[in-house]
Enzyme design. Structure first.
Site, PDB file in Angstrom:
ATOM      1  N   HIS A  74       0.808  -1.230   0.000  1.00 35.05           N
ATOM      2  CA  HIS A  74       0.000   0.000   0.000  1.00 35.05           C
ATOM      3  C   HIS A  74       0.836   1.274   0.000  1.00 35.05           C
ATOM      4  O   HIS A  74       0.272   2.373  -0.097  1.00 35.05           O
ATOM      5  CB  HIS A  74      -1.025  -0.016   1.145  1.00 35.05           C
ATOM      6  CG  HIS A  74      -0.481   0.359   2.484  1.00 35.05           C
ATOM      7  ND1 HIS A  74      -0.120  -0.565   3.426  1.00 35.05           N
ATOM      8  CD2 HIS A  74      -0.238   1.562   3.033  1.00 35.05           C
ATOM      9  CE1 HIS A  74       0.331   0.070   4.511  1.00 35.05           C
ATOM     10  NE2 HIS A  74       0.259   1.353   4.293  1.00 35.05           N
ATOM     11  N   ASP A 124      -0.525  -7.491   1.523  1.00 37.43           N
ATOM     12  CA  ASP A 124       0.096  -6.157   1.541  1.00 37.43           C
ATOM     13  C   ASP A 124       1.619  -6.278   1.639  1.00 37.43           C
ATOM     14  O   ASP A 124       2.220  -6.032   2.680  1.00 37.43           O
ATOM     15  CB  ASP A 124      -0.489  -5.368   2.723  1.00 37.43           C
ATOM     16  CG  ASP A 124      -0.149  -3.891   2.676  1.00 37.43           C
ATOM     17  OD1 ASP A 124       0.397  -3.440   1.656  1.00 37.43           O
ATOM     18  OD2 ASP A 124      -0.433  -3.201   3.674  1.00 37.43           O
ATOM     19  N   SER A 147       4.188   2.486   8.011  1.00 34.42           N
ATOM     20  CA  SER A 147       3.885   1.530   6.948  1.00 34.42           C
ATOM     21  C   SER A 147       5.122   0.934   6.334  1.00 34.42           C
ATOM     22  O   SER A 147       6.075   1.652   6.028  1.00 34.42           O
ATOM     23  CB  SER A 147       3.147   2.244   5.813  1.00 34.42           C
ATOM     24  OG  SER A 147       1.838   2.476   6.176  1.00 34.42           O
TER      25      SER A 147
END
Ligand SMILES: *[C@@H]1O[C@H](CO)[C@@H](O)[C@H](O)[C@H]1NC(C)=O
Ligand SMILES: *[C@@H]1O[C@H](CO)[C@@H](O)[C@H](O)[C@H]1NC(C)=O
Length: 317
Positions: free
Chosen positions: A69, A117, A212
């Site tokens: 992502h 992901d 992230s």
């Protein structure tokens, strides 16, 4: 408060890159402390126009692993991967800077469910392994972490829910939450390809936007990639979600081999037992391995040259 509970009950957010729109829930490690400088020599800062954007970690001298992502384009001069860093705002002799030659999101990454992901970045050169820059080992295929296992997470992000950025790399510990409990807390949003971690007590502790792509570490191996969390970072009622790397070992090896011999196979060669895509039956397959789930029905690809987008809101199921 009813309003707050309602918002929380609608789920969380993908831990979007630090360059999200102003006012995004930017934050990084919550409730942590500064890491001992260079004690985590595999950590990577992925930057766009000189600003930290996502975390990652070095798995081979030319390869950094991060989250799908994080929309990292390849061969874009404004994207840099910085290894060997502790303080991002100052020049450090330990730093090694690379460009991104290839940015490969998992073909079944699904922005809606945030399943699969995982992304591999091929650097435009080989990192020089030394005291400040080292690789981290991947887990054996399909191993899981037991509930209660205490792991470490790292990041360079905001240290509160209000966008305060640390000068140094931060870290905190987090305890693995049983997947079935986590799935209940998240109303079904947790697949077999995810690991859950949360604070062991009421102290807010965990990851947030901007973390992230960073690593979830246990005993010198990386087991997870920071993926998403609840709206309020560090809140154990919505455990932090990590991509379970051990489910992707075959895919990772395939990608690395393919790019070692680029004239070989086609990119994203369909495997047997093509996936049916989200919503078409069993989205959350057994831990049988994503290798058998790559195929022509792959959902929208992430990344590859697209601009960063606004944080995804996960709707409640
Ligand atoms: C790799 O990319 C970086 C950052 O864009 C650049 O400074 C460096 O010269 C490149 N190295 C090679 C070998 O092309
Ligand atoms: C929560 O646990 C951490 C250790 O993980 C400890 O440092 C902290 O003091 C605890 N907080 C409370 C409120 O018990």
């Amino acid at each position: 408060m009813v309003t707050a509970l309602l918002i929380l009950s609608l789920g969380g957010s993908v831990l979007l890159p630090a360059l999200g729109p102003a006012g995004a829930r930017g934050s990084w490690v919550i409730g942590g402390k500064a890491a001992l400088p260079h004690s985590r020599p595999f950590i990577a800062s992925i930057q766009m126009d000189g600003q930290h954007f996502c975390g990652g970690f070095l798995v081979w001298p030319k390869w950094v692993m991060t989250a799908a992502h994080c929309p990292i384009p390849r061969r874009n001069p404004s994207v840099r991967v910085v290894l060997g860093a502790h303080r991002l705002e100052r020049p450090e002799e330990s730093q090694q800077v690379f460009g991104v030659e290839e940015s490969i999101a998992h073909p079944l990454y699904d922005p809606r469910t945030v399943d699969n992901d995982i992304r591999m970045l091929r650097l435009n050169g080989s990192a020089t392994l030394n005291k400040y820059v080292k690789r981290i080992r991947l887990p054996s295929p399909h191993v899981d972490l037991k509930p209660g296992t205490v792991c470490v997470v790292l990041g360079w992000g905001d240290t509160s829910n209000y966008g305060e950025r640390p000068e140094q790399l931060m870290e905190t510990d987090t305890a693995i939450v049983k997947r079935s409990l986590c799935r209940t807390l998240w109303r079904g949003r947790v697949s077999a390809n995810m690991l859950c971690g949360a604070s062991r007590n009421a102290t807010l502790r965990g990851v947030c936007a901007g973390d992230s792509g960073g690593p979830l570490i246990f005993k010198r191996k990386v087991y997870g990639i920071v993926s998403f969390s609840g709206e309020r970072c560090g809140d154990r009622r919505y455990p932090d979600i990590y991509t379970k790397i051990s489910n992707y070992i075959d895919w990772v090896h395939l990608i690395v081999l393919k790019h070692r011999h680029p004239e070989g196979q086609q990119e994203h060669k369909p495997g047997p037992g093509a996936a049916k895509g989200p919503g078409a039956g069993r989205l959350w397959g057994p831990a049988g391995g994503p290798r058998h789930r790559s195929g022509p029905a792959a959902p929208r690809r992430a990344g590859k040259g697209r601009a960063p987008r606004a944080p995804l809101q996960l709707q409640g199921l």
